[in-house]
Motif scaffolding. Structure first.
Motif, PDB file in Angstrom:
ATOM      1  N   HIS A  11     -14.929 -77.374  -4.592  1.00  0.00           N
ATOM      2  CA  HIS A  11     -16.356 -77.053  -4.507  1.00  0.00           C
ATOM      3  C   HIS A  11     -16.612 -75.588  -4.904  1.00  0.00           C
ATOM      4  O   HIS A  11     -17.545 -75.286  -5.641  1.00  0.00           O
ATOM      5  CB  HIS A  11     -16.862 -77.321  -3.095  1.00  0.00           C
ATOM      6  CG  HIS A  11     -16.681 -78.743  -2.658  1.00  0.00           C
ATOM      7  ND1 HIS A  11     -17.362 -79.792  -3.235  1.00  0.00           N
ATOM      8  CD2 HIS A  11     -15.867 -79.298  -1.716  1.00  0.00           C
ATOM      9  CE1 HIS A  11     -17.006 -80.928  -2.675  1.00  0.00           C
ATOM     10  NE2 HIS A  11     -16.102 -80.657  -1.748  1.00  0.00           N
ATOM     11  N   ALA A  15     -18.561 -74.333  -8.287  1.00  0.00           N
ATOM     12  CA  ALA A  15     -19.717 -73.436  -8.178  1.00  0.00           C
ATOM     13  C   ALA A  15     -19.512 -72.171  -9.005  1.00  0.00           C
ATOM     14  O   ALA A  15     -20.435 -71.701  -9.687  1.00  0.00           O
ATOM     15  CB  ALA A  15     -19.947 -73.075  -6.709  1.00  0.00           C
ATOM     16  N   TYR A 105     -23.225 -64.703  -4.125  1.00  0.00           N
ATOM     17  CA  TYR A 105     -22.890 -64.811  -5.538  1.00  0.00           C
ATOM     18  C   TYR A 105     -23.393 -63.598  -6.316  1.00  0.00           C
ATOM     19  O   TYR A 105     -22.745 -63.158  -7.266  1.00  0.00           O
ATOM     20  CB  TYR A 105     -23.474 -66.087  -6.143  1.00  0.00           C
ATOM     21  CG  TYR A 105     -23.075 -66.254  -7.586  1.00  0.00           C
ATOM     22  CD1 TYR A 105     -21.784 -66.652  -7.932  1.00  0.00           C
ATOM     23  CD2 TYR A 105     -23.969 -65.961  -8.620  1.00  0.00           C
ATOM     24  CE1 TYR A 105     -21.402 -66.768  -9.259  1.00  0.00           C
ATOM     25  CE2 TYR A 105     -23.591 -66.073  -9.946  1.00  0.00           C
ATOM     26  CZ  TYR A 105     -22.305 -66.479 -10.250  1.00  0.00           C
ATOM     27  OH  TYR A 105     -21.926 -66.573 -11.566  1.00  0.00           O
TER      28      TYR A 105
END
Length: 224
Positions: A11, A15, A105
């Motif tokens: 995951h 991402a 992020y």
């Protein structure tokens, strides 16, 4: 590839790939430590995003092995381990920066861009006399004359230049320049040595790629 992501969590890896590709980077992914280490040794990247807790080979060892091999690609460690000693160990093994999960992020991208900017100032050119190989630009030449190489020729020459003056066996060159899944005839190394000689030596009256009987091959600076 621009960025190598070594991350076993599918995951997180997915991402990161989506985000980085949206920013215009190309991404290569390794889901285990051994595969990631081999990719990082074989190819040139703008940066490496490296998890610590990996199957096969952990991130600390990958980082240390890369630095020992002379790979100076900027490394950003991503990990759930947030203790100060964990961070210190990561930096001591050669990481350039350290980011704890979960992370923003936006912060990740800013840190990565900063590493790439700093890494771009490093000399990525290997040389032996007038023979040169630019690891970042994937270019090679003698003096002012550029030499066009295939990807596999580039990988073999990179292996020889990185260990210039040292004798490398066929198996050592095979391990460094070929994919880990290759299980063909080791004699393929001799084929590529011949191809390289035709491109980097013979047209220039040189003999820099030498055969050492019963031992392997050696690239020397004084190959006239």
């Amino acid at each position: 590839m621009d960025i190598l992501v070594i991350e076993d969590d599918p995951h997180v890896a997915a991402a990161l790939r989506r985000g980085l590709e949206a920013e215009g980077y190309s991404v290569e992914h390794a889901a285990d430590g051994l595969h990631g280490l081999q990719l990082a040794l074989r190819h040139t990247y703008m940066a490496i995003v490296l998890d610590i807790m990996l199957p096969g080979v952990h991130g600390y060892r990958i980082c240390a092995e890369l630095r020992r091999a002379g790979v100076h690609t900027p490394i950003l460690m991503l990990t759930a381990k947030d203790g100060e000693y964990d961070q210190a160990e990561g930096l001591d093994t050669g990481a350039d920066d350290y980011l704890c999960k979960p992370f923003s992020y936006v912060v990740f991208l800013a840190r990565l861009r900063a590493l790439i900017r700093r890494g771009g100032t490093r000399d990525t050119v290997l040389r032996a006399d007038d023979l040169w190989l630019d690891q970042s630009a994937r270019r090679c030449g003698r003096g002012e004359t550029e030499i066009r190489l295939t990807g596999q020729e580039f990988a073999v020459l990179h292996c020889l230049l990185r260990s210039a003056g040292q004798v490398l066996s066929k198996l050592e060159i095979l391990d460094d320049a070929w994919d880990m899944a290759y299980d063909g005839d080791p004699g393929i190394v001799q084929v590529y040595i011949s191809l390289l000689r035709r491109k980097v030596d013979q047209p220039f009256g040189r003999r820099s790629i030498q055969t050492v009987r019963r031992a392997g091959y050696r690239l020397t600076a004084d190959g006239a």
